[in-house]
Design a protein around this motif. Structure first.
Motif, PDB file in Angstrom:
ATOM      1  N   THR A   1       0.843  -1.204   0.000  1.00 29.60           N
ATOM      2  CA  THR A   1       0.000   0.000   0.000  1.00 29.60           C
ATOM      3  C   THR A   1       0.872   1.246   0.000  1.00 29.60           C
ATOM      4  OG1 THR A   1      -0.250  -0.339   2.358  1.00 29.60           O
ATOM      5  CG2 THR A   1      -2.180  -0.802   1.011  1.00 29.60           C
TER       6      THR A   1
ATOM      7  N   GLU B   1       1.967   1.745  -3.469  1.00 28.66           N
ATOM      8  CA  GLU B   1       0.808   2.144  -4.257  1.00 28.66           C
ATOM      9  C   GLU B   1       0.542   3.643  -4.058  1.00 28.66           C
ATOM     10  OE1 GLU B   1      -2.500  -0.613  -3.714  1.00 28.66           O
ATOM     11  OE2 GLU B   1      -3.830   1.061  -4.184  1.00 28.66           O
TER      12      GLU B   1
ATOM     13  N   HIS C   1       0.755   6.589  -6.774  1.00 35.53           N
ATOM     14  CA  HIS C   1      -0.415   7.435  -6.939  1.00 35.53           C
ATOM     15  C   HIS C   1      -0.018   8.913  -6.882  1.00 35.53           C
ATOM     16  CE1 HIS C   1      -4.899   7.671  -5.721  1.00 35.53           C
ATOM     17  NE2 HIS C   1      -4.764   7.461  -7.006  1.00 35.53           N
TER      18      HIS C   1
END
Ligand SMILES: Nc1ncnc2c1ncn2[C@@H]1O[C@H](COP(=O)(O)OP(=O)(O)OP(=O)(O)O)[C@@H](O)[C@H]1O
Ligand SMILES: [Mg+2]
Lengths: 276, 271
Positions: free
Chosen positions: A33, A36, A40
Motif C-alpha cells: 500500500t 501504491e 499514486h
C-alpha cells in the motif's frame, strides 16, 4: 501445487509458523500500500506539473493564488524570521562569550538564517497556513461535487485548481524567504546592536564578509522545493478527500503533516547536495 | 449506422426524432463490496425525456456519473451518438462533455464565484466566450429559472437551497447542451416552484431539441417531464415504458413506488 498445500497444512499445525507468516503478510501488505500511495502521488504530481506548462492558463486563478499564498503569508513569515534572527543573536552571544568569540555572532546569524532557518521555518509555516487551506478548499469542492461540476463544464480541474497553486507556491516561497532573510538578519542586528552593545558598522561588515552567494541561493532553492511540496500535497490530499466533513478534516491534517515531514527530509538532501 | 452519420444527425436535433442518442448496456459499478449497478441497460431517443425513478441509494446518481465519465464503470458500454465513451482519452472525452449539461443533486455551485459567474462558467472558461456576452446570457438564464437579475451579483452562500438548485439548472442549460442530466431537479423546492422547474425542463427539451435524462422521487414531476420512465432497483432496470403506461404497468415494484407503500417487493432494512 502440492508444495502449496503442504505449506498450508504445516502452517495450520505449527502456530509459530502461521504467526510468522501473518507478520510477513502484514508487512507485505503495508509495503504494497505504501508503494501504491507513492505511485499514486507520483502520477498526480506528474499530471499537475504537466498542466502547469500546457495551455490554457487560468490567469485570474493564478493571480488569486499569488495573493493568497504569497502576499498573505508575508506577516507570518516575516514575524518568524524576525524573532528567529533575534533569538539566534541572543543564544549565540551567551554561547560565544564562553570562548571569547563574540565576533562570530554575525556569521552565525546570517548563515543559520539564510541556509536553514528562513527556508525551513517559512516552509513549515506555509505548510500550516497554505497547505491546510488548499486541502480544505479543494476537499470541500470534492465533497460538494464542485470538482465533478468543473469537468461537466469542460474545465480540467488540474488546470483550474492544481496548476495555479503549484506555480504560485513554487515561485512565491523563494520570494518570501528572501524577504525573510533580510528581516532575520535585521533581527539579529537589532539585538546585537541595541541589546548586546555591538557596533553597527562592525556587525554589518562581519555579516557581509562571511556571507557567500551559495548560502542565499541554496536557501532559495530549498524554498522553491518546499513551496512545490506544500502545494502539491495540499492539492493531492484535497483532491482525494474522503466523503463528508470528516474526510475534509482528515485531508487537511494529512496535507500539513505530510508536507512538514517531506520538508524536513528534502531539507537534508538539498543541504547535502549543496554543501558536501 | 456509422458514427459519422449520427454526428450529422445531431445537428438536425429535434427534427430527427428516431435516432438513439444515448445507449447504456450492461453497466456494472461496485464500490468495494457495495455492488451498486448490476447490469443497467437503457436507451434514449434523440429529443426525448427519460426519467429514472427508484429508491434512495439504488445508484441513480452513480449511473449518471458513469454516463458523464466522472466515475468509470467496471464493465459495460455507454454510447453517445453511437460513439463508445467508456475508456475514452481526455481529449475525446472533452469533446463529448461539450454535449452535456448537468444539474447536480446538491447544485454543486462554485462558492468562490458569484451566481452569474457560476452560470456563465462553462461559457467563459470552457468555451472561451467574451465575459460581457456571457454575462448577458447568464442573466437571461437566471431570469428564465424565475430568479431576479440582481441575484446574479450574490454569492451562492447568500441564497437559499432552492434558489441554488435553480441556479444549478440555469448553469446546466447555459451552453445549450444536446443532452441534459437532471439529478432531482425539484427536491427542496416548493410545489409551485417545482412546477416552474418542470415547465422549464419541458421547454428546454422542446425548444433546444435536447435529450433529457432526469432522476426524481417526485412522481408529479416525473409525470410532467417524462416521455419514458425507467425504474431502477438493486442496480438493475426493473421496468421501462412510456409514461402513459405507468399506472397500468402491472409491475409490482412500480406500483409500490408510485403509491408510496411501505410493504411490497421493495423492502427496506431499517436499522
Ligand atoms: N464515490 C463513491 N464512493 C463510494 N460509494 C459511493 C460513491 N458514490 C455513491 N456510492 C454508494 O453508491 C450507492 C448509491 O448511491 P447514489 O448516490 O447513486 O444513490 P441515489 O440512487 O442517487 O440515491 P438518492 O435518491 O438518495 O440520491 C450508495 O450506497 C452510496 O453509498
Ligand atoms: Mg442521488
Amino acid at each position: 501445487m502440492s508444495a502449496k498445500t503442504d505449506k498450508k497444512a504445516g502452517a495450520g499445525k505449527i502456530p509459530v509458523i502461521s504467526s510468522v507468516l501473518d507478520i510477513f503478510e502484514h508487512t507485505g501488505n503495508a509495503i504494497l500500500t505504501f508503494f501504491e500511495k507513492v505511485g499514486h502521488l507520483t502520477a498526480f504530481t506528474l499530471r499537475g506539473v504537466m498542466h502547469c506548462f500546457l495551455p490554457p492558463t487560468f490567469f485570474k486563478q493564478l493571480m488569486r493564488q499569488f495573493i493568497d499564498i504569497g502576499y498573505y503569508s508575508l506577516p507570518v513569515v516575516g514575524m518568524t524570521a524576525l524573532f528567529t534572527g533575534m533569538v539566534l543573536a541572543l543564544q549565540s552571544y551567551t554561547g560565544m562569550t564562553r570562548f571569547n568569540a563574540e565576533s562570530a555572532i554575525a556569521g552565525v546569524v546570517v548563515l543559520s538564517v539564510t541556509r536553514e532557518l528562513a527556508p525551513v521555518l517559512a516552509g513549515l509555516m506555509v505548510a500550516g497556513r497554505v497547505g491546510a487551506a488548499i486541502a480544505a478548499e479543494i476537499g470541500t469542492m470534492r465533497v460538494t461535487e464542485q470538482i465533478d461540476a468543473l469537468t461537466t463544464l469542460s474545465v480540467n480541474p488540474f488546470k483550474y485548481l492544481v496548476a495555479p497553486r503549484i506555480i504560485a507556491g513554487t515561485i512565491t516561497l523563494p520570494i518570501l524567504v528572501l524577504i525573510g532573510d533580510v528581516i532575520g538578519v535585521f533581527g539579529g542586528y537589532a539585538v546585537a546592536v541595541y541589546k548586546l552593545g555591538f557596533s553597527p558598522g562592525s556587525y554589518m561588515s562581519q555579516t557581509w564578509s562571511i556571507l557567500e552567494s551559495v548560502d542565499v541561493v541554496s536557501g532559495l532553492v530549498k524554498a522553491a522545493a518546499f513551496g512545490f511540496i506544500v502545494t502539491i500535497l495540499g492539492c493531492y490530499h484535497g483532491y482525494h478527500s474522503g466523503r463528508g466533513a470528516q474526510g475534509v478534516g482528515a485531508a487537511t491534517t494529512n496535507a500539513v503533516v505530510s508536507a512538514s515531514i517531506m520538508i524536513l527530509i528534502f531539507n537534508y538532501f538539498i543541504t547535502q547536495i549543496f554543501f558536501s | 449506422m456509422s458514427p459519422l452519420d449520427t454526428t450529422k444527425q445531431t445537428k438536425a436535433r429535434a427534427s430527427n426524432g428516431g435516432a438513439t442518442k444515448l445507449k447504456i448496456e450492461g453497466v456494472y459499478k461496485s464500490f468495494g463490496s457495495n455492488h451498486v449497478l448490476n447490469g443497467v441497460d437503457l436507451e434514449i431517443q434523440q429529443g426525448k425525456s427519460l426519467v429514472i425513478i427508484g429508491g434512495s441509494g439504488t445508484g441513480k446518481s452513480v449511473l449518471l456519473k458513469c454516463v458523464l465519465g466522472i466515475l468509470n464503470p467496471d464493465k459495460g458500454s455507454i454510447e453517445i451518438d453511437g460513439q463508445e465513451t467508456v475508456g475514452l482519452g481526455s481529449k475525446d472525452r472533452d469533446a463529448v462533455m461539450r454535449k452535456f449539461g448537468m444539474l447536480f443533486q446538491g447544485a454543486a455551485l462554485f462558492d468562490s464565484l458569484k451566481v452569474w459567474e457560476n452560470v456563465a462558467f462553462g461559457l467563459i472558461q470552457g468555451r472561451g466566450m467574451d465575459r460581457r456576452q456571457a454575462h448577458e446570457i447568464a442573466i437571461e438564464k437566471i431570469q428564465a429559472v424565475g430568479l431576479e437579475a440582481g441575484v446574479g451579483e450574490l454569492y451562492p452562500a447568500e441564497i437559499s437551497g432552492g434558489m441554488q438548485k435553480r441556479v444549478g439548472l440555469a448553469r446546466a442549460v447555459a451552453a445549450n447542451p444536446e443532452i441534459i442530466f437532471f439529478d432531482e431537479p425539484t427536491t427542496g423546492l416548493d410545489p409551485i416552484m417545482s412546477d416552474v422547474i418542470n415547465d422549464l425542463i419541458v421547454k428546454s427539451v422542446k425548444e433546444l431539441g435536447a435529450t433529457a435524462l432526469s432522476i426524481t422521487h417526485d412522481m408529479a414531476s416525473a409525470r410532467k417531464i417524462a416521455d419514458h420512465i425507467a425504474m431502477i432497483h438493486e442496480g438493475k432496470i426493473v421496468w421501462h415504458g412510456p409514461v402513459s403506461d405507468l399506472d397500468s404497468s402491472g409491475n409490482e415494484y412500480v406500483d409500490q413506488f408510485i403509491h408510496g407503500r411501505a410493504d411490497g417487493p421493495i423492502t427496506r432494512r431499517v436499522a
